[in-house]
Design a protein around this motif. Structure first.
Motif, PDB file in Angstrom:
ATOM      1  N   THR A 325       0.848  -1.189   0.000  1.00  0.00           N
ATOM      2  CA  THR A 325       0.000   0.000   0.000  1.00  0.00           C
ATOM      3  C   THR A 325       0.885   1.241   0.000  1.00  0.00           C
ATOM      4  OG1 THR A 325      -1.908   1.042   1.082  1.00  0.00           O
ATOM      5  CG2 THR A 325      -0.260   0.035   2.524  1.00  0.00           C
ATOM      6  N   GLU A 326       0.353   2.391   0.414  1.00  0.00           N
ATOM      7  CA  GLU A 326       1.130   3.635   0.416  1.00  0.00           C
ATOM      8  C   GLU A 326       2.379   3.489   1.288  1.00  0.00           C
ATOM      9  OE1 GLU A 326       0.510   6.062  -1.553  1.00  0.00           O
ATOM     10  OE2 GLU A 326      -1.453   5.334  -2.234  1.00  0.00           O
ATOM     11  N   GLU A 327       3.445   4.208   0.907  1.00  0.00           N
ATOM     12  CA  GLU A 327       4.723   4.043   1.593  1.00  0.00           C
ATOM     13  C   GLU A 327       4.623   4.481   3.055  1.00  0.00           C
ATOM     14  OE1 GLU A 327       9.477   5.219   1.116  1.00  0.00           O
ATOM     15  OE2 GLU A 327       7.986   6.017  -0.296  1.00  0.00           O
ATOM     16  N   GLY A 331      -2.119   5.599   8.988  1.00  0.00           N
ATOM     17  CA  GLY A 331      -3.505   5.564   9.440  1.00  0.00           C
ATOM     18  C   GLY A 331      -4.442   5.223   8.312  1.00  0.00           C
ATOM     19  N   PHE A 332      -5.584   4.638   8.663  1.00  0.00           N
ATOM     20  CA  PHE A 332      -6.607   4.345   7.668  1.00  0.00           C
ATOM     21  C   PHE A 332      -7.961   4.311   8.351  1.00  0.00           C
ATOM     22  CE2 PHE A 332      -5.354   0.240   9.342  1.00  0.00           C
ATOM     23  CZ  PHE A 332      -6.506  -0.530   9.368  1.00  0.00           C
ATOM     24  N   ALA A 333      -9.019   4.273   7.550  1.00  0.00           N
ATOM     25  CA  ALA A 333     -10.379   4.256   8.092  1.00  0.00           C
ATOM     26  C   ALA A 333     -11.276   3.455   7.157  1.00  0.00           C
ATOM     27  CB  ALA A 333     -10.917   5.682   8.248  1.00  0.00           C
ATOM     28  N   GLY A 345      -0.158   7.198   3.845  1.00  0.00           N
ATOM     29  CA  GLY A 345       1.222   6.814   4.118  1.00  0.00           C
ATOM     30  C   GLY A 345       2.055   8.019   4.507  1.00  0.00           C
ATOM     31  N   GLN A 346       2.873   7.857   5.538  1.00  0.00           N
ATOM     32  CA  GLN A 346       3.687   8.976   6.020  1.00  0.00           C
ATOM     33  C   GLN A 346       4.725   9.423   4.988  1.00  0.00           C
ATOM     34  OE1 GLN A 346       4.608   6.813   9.793  1.00  0.00           O
ATOM     35  NE2 GLN A 346       4.388   8.811  10.732  1.00  0.00           N
ATOM     36  N   LYS A 347       5.188   8.501   4.160  1.00  0.00           N
ATOM     37  CA  LYS A 347       6.198   8.828   3.150  1.00  0.00           C
ATOM     38  C   LYS A 347       5.581   8.934   1.755  1.00  0.00           C
ATOM     39  CE  LYS A 347       9.610   8.777   6.089  1.00  0.00           C
ATOM     40  NZ  LYS A 347      10.285  10.037   6.487  1.00  0.00           N
ATOM     41  N   SER A 348       4.273   9.087   1.704  1.00  0.00           N
ATOM     42  CA  SER A 348       3.581   9.209   0.431  1.00  0.00           C
ATOM     43  C   SER A 348       2.793  10.510   0.426  1.00  0.00           C
ATOM     44  CB  SER A 348       2.633   8.027   0.231  1.00  0.00           C
ATOM     45  OG  SER A 348       1.848   8.196  -0.934  1.00  0.00           O
ATOM     46  N   THR A 349       2.571  11.045  -0.754  1.00  0.00           N
ATOM     47  CA  THR A 349       1.718  12.232  -0.884  1.00  0.00           C
ATOM     48  C   THR A 349       0.409  11.872  -1.582  1.00  0.00           C
ATOM     49  OG1 THR A 349       2.859  12.829  -2.932  1.00  0.00           O
ATOM     50  CG2 THR A 349       3.630  13.864  -0.886  1.00  0.00           C
ATOM     51  N   GLN A 350       0.037  10.584  -1.467  1.00  0.00           N
ATOM     52  CA  GLN A 350      -1.224  10.129  -2.038  1.00  0.00           C
ATOM     53  C   GLN A 350      -1.965   9.221  -1.057  1.00  0.00           C
ATOM     54  OE1 GLN A 350       0.280   8.505  -5.905  1.00  0.00           O
ATOM     55  NE2 GLN A 350      -1.105  10.009  -6.796  1.00  0.00           N
ATOM     56  N   LEU A 351      -3.266   9.131  -1.254  1.00  0.00           N
ATOM     57  CA  LEU A 351      -4.113   8.209  -0.500  1.00  0.00           C
ATOM     58  C   LEU A 351      -4.501   7.053  -1.409  1.00  0.00           C
ATOM     59  CD1 LEU A 351      -6.686  10.760   0.968  1.00  0.00           C
ATOM     60  CD2 LEU A 351      -4.648   9.894   2.109  1.00  0.00           C
ATOM     61  N   GLY A 367      -8.321   3.599  -6.719  1.00  0.00           N
ATOM     62  CA  GLY A 367      -7.723   4.870  -7.091  1.00  0.00           C
ATOM     63  C   GLY A 367      -6.775   5.403  -6.037  1.00  0.00           C
ATOM     64  N   ARG A 368      -5.886   6.320  -6.476  1.00  0.00           N
ATOM     65  CA  ARG A 368      -4.974   7.015  -5.578  1.00  0.00           C
ATOM     66  C   ARG A 368      -5.168   8.508  -5.788  1.00  0.00           C
ATOM     67  NH1 ARG A 368       0.810   5.588  -6.451  1.00  0.00           N
ATOM     68  NH2 ARG A 368       1.110   6.011  -4.215  1.00  0.00           N
ATOM     69  N   TYR A 369      -5.103   9.272  -4.682  1.00  0.00           N
ATOM     70  CA  TYR A 369      -5.485  10.675  -4.737  1.00  0.00           C
ATOM     71  C   TYR A 369      -4.476  11.517  -3.955  1.00  0.00           C
ATOM     72  CZ  TYR A 369      -9.714   8.396  -6.257  1.00  0.00           C
ATOM     73  OH  TYR A 369     -10.595   7.592  -6.947  1.00  0.00           O
ATOM     74  N   PRO A 370      -4.118  12.717  -4.477  1.00  0.00           N
ATOM     75  CA  PRO A 370      -3.114  13.558  -3.838  1.00  0.00           C
ATOM     76  C   PRO A 370      -3.550  14.018  -2.442  1.00  0.00           C
ATOM     77  CG  PRO A 370      -3.548  14.267  -6.089  1.00  0.00           C
ATOM     78  CD  PRO A 370      -4.610  13.282  -5.746  1.00  0.00           C
TER      79      PRO A 370
END
Length: 383
Positions: A325-327, A331-333, A345-351, A367-370
């Protein structure tokens, strides 16, 4: 008369459909490095995330929780001065700053009691937790109703579904603290015994935890604690007096991964540790599906999101799968319908937005979103 009844029933059906169509799910993500909260609306038809804005909150904006009436978002700001920022949630999903209230320390975790009258916050660096009253306008009051000093590294804090008991994990002491909670005064008193040891060996690091929404077939309510360093999940059952009884530990890191036990990160905020022979386990977050049939957790070093089935007979977990998943997932929900999971992801700029199969628990990336930098907390507002 019969035609009138049929017409009335049809009208109610149409209104219910319209009401359902108009129901919205808002998504708010705290970004520690950007010092912002980013907002989205979850489109459940396409599906997708529609941006609603970026809201400056303060450096190290982290844990967040929504008020009981769904009108206010509370965000812990872990830079000095330590505080909680309150945002009024607008009909279009945008946020308007309402107030800021000082907190006794840098708070790693926020939650509310079940009536939404008290803000509960735990401090990893301050070794304490705080209870603050929330007034009728949604403002967090100060001074706190109570500040309780704990053992090392208080990490997560929640009340049980009855609102009679309160629990706090101590990552540095390998313990679960247990209290009686007075919903009228907002104060706690230690249970007997006041804590449970969460370890089969030293330095397991009990971190986040979840409590099952219902009872298993044995009439027990289960609690699941994710250990940051040991790579497992501890299952406990909650007794009628509010005390917890450990039942078992289940491996929560994919068996395909060759990893060694983790180590607690320094309080300086620097996540780096000395080199190791194998990657270190570093688990982060844990949530149950709304029906309590599946559980999910994240591991940051390998950037994995793992899923488990929950045995309805006794709450036992069975590992199902782990996906990339994201780097450095933090957290997730999961939304109330159980159809969607949103992960940061703490090291990602996307969800990452996933759909969930309510029958199998399987996740499918749609999908992934900024988002901002240092994304670490996802909070949903559902109507």
């Amino acid at each position: 008369m019969r035609n009138k009844r049929v017409y009335a029933a049809a009208l109610l059906s149409v209104l219910a459909t319209l009401s359902g169509a108009q129901a919205r799910t808002l998504v708010y993500v705290s970004n520690a490095d950007s010092g912002t909260v980013t907002g989205y609306q979850l489109d459940k038809e396409k599906p997708g995330l529609i941006p609603t804005g970026t809201f400056p909150t303060g450096e190290k904006a982290m844990s967040s929780v929504v008020s009981a009436d769904k009108k206010t978002l509370y965000v812990s700001v872990r830079s000095q001065p330590w505080r909680v920022a309150a945002w009024h949630i607008q009909p279009d999903g945008t946020l308007v700053k309402a107030s800021e209230t000082p907190l006794p320390e840098s708070m790693a975790y926020l939650s509310l009691d079940k009536q939404g009258r008290y803000l509960l916050s735990a401090s990893y660096g301050g070794d304490l937790f705080s209870i603050n009253r929330i007034d009728a306008q949604g403002r967090v009051e100060t001074p706190p109703v109570q500040v309780v000093h704990t053992g090392k590294r208080a990490h997560a804090i929640q009340v049980d579904p009855t609102n009679h008991f309160l629990y706090v994990t101590l990552l540095g002491a390998d313990q679960l603290l247990q209290y009686h909670f007075d919903a009228t005064s907002g104060r706690v008193t230690p249970a007997n015994p006041p804590f449970v040891n969460i370890q089969h060996e030293a330095a397991t690091g009990p971190r986040h935890f979840v409590i099952a929404p219902g009872l298993d077939r044995q009439g027990k309510r289960n609690m699941y604690i994710l250990t940051e360093m040991a790579g497992n999940i501890t299952r406990l059952t909650l007794n009628s007096d509010g005390t917890a009884t450990p039942q078992e530990e289940v491996n929560s890191v994919s068996p395909k991964e060759d990893m060694q036990r983790g180590e607690a990160r320094p309080l300086t905020g620097d996540d780096k540790l000395p080199p190791s022979a194998k990657p270190r386990i570093w688990q982060a977050d844990i949530h149950l599906s709304p029906d309590g049939r599946f559980l999910y957790s994240t591991e940051r070093t390998r950037s994995q999101l793992s899923s488990f089935s929950v045995d309805p007979a006794n709450g036992h977990l069975t590992w199902l799968s782990s996906i990339k998943t994201e780097e450095q997932p933090r957290g997730f929900a999961i939304d109330n319908s159980g159809r969607f999971l949103i992960e940061s992801g703490q090291k990602s700029t996307q969800l990452s937005l996933y759909t969930r199969d309510n029958v199998t628990g399987a996740l499918t990336l749609v999908g992934r979103y900024p988002t901002g930098k240092g994304a670490n907390w996802v909070t949903l507002v559902e109507e």
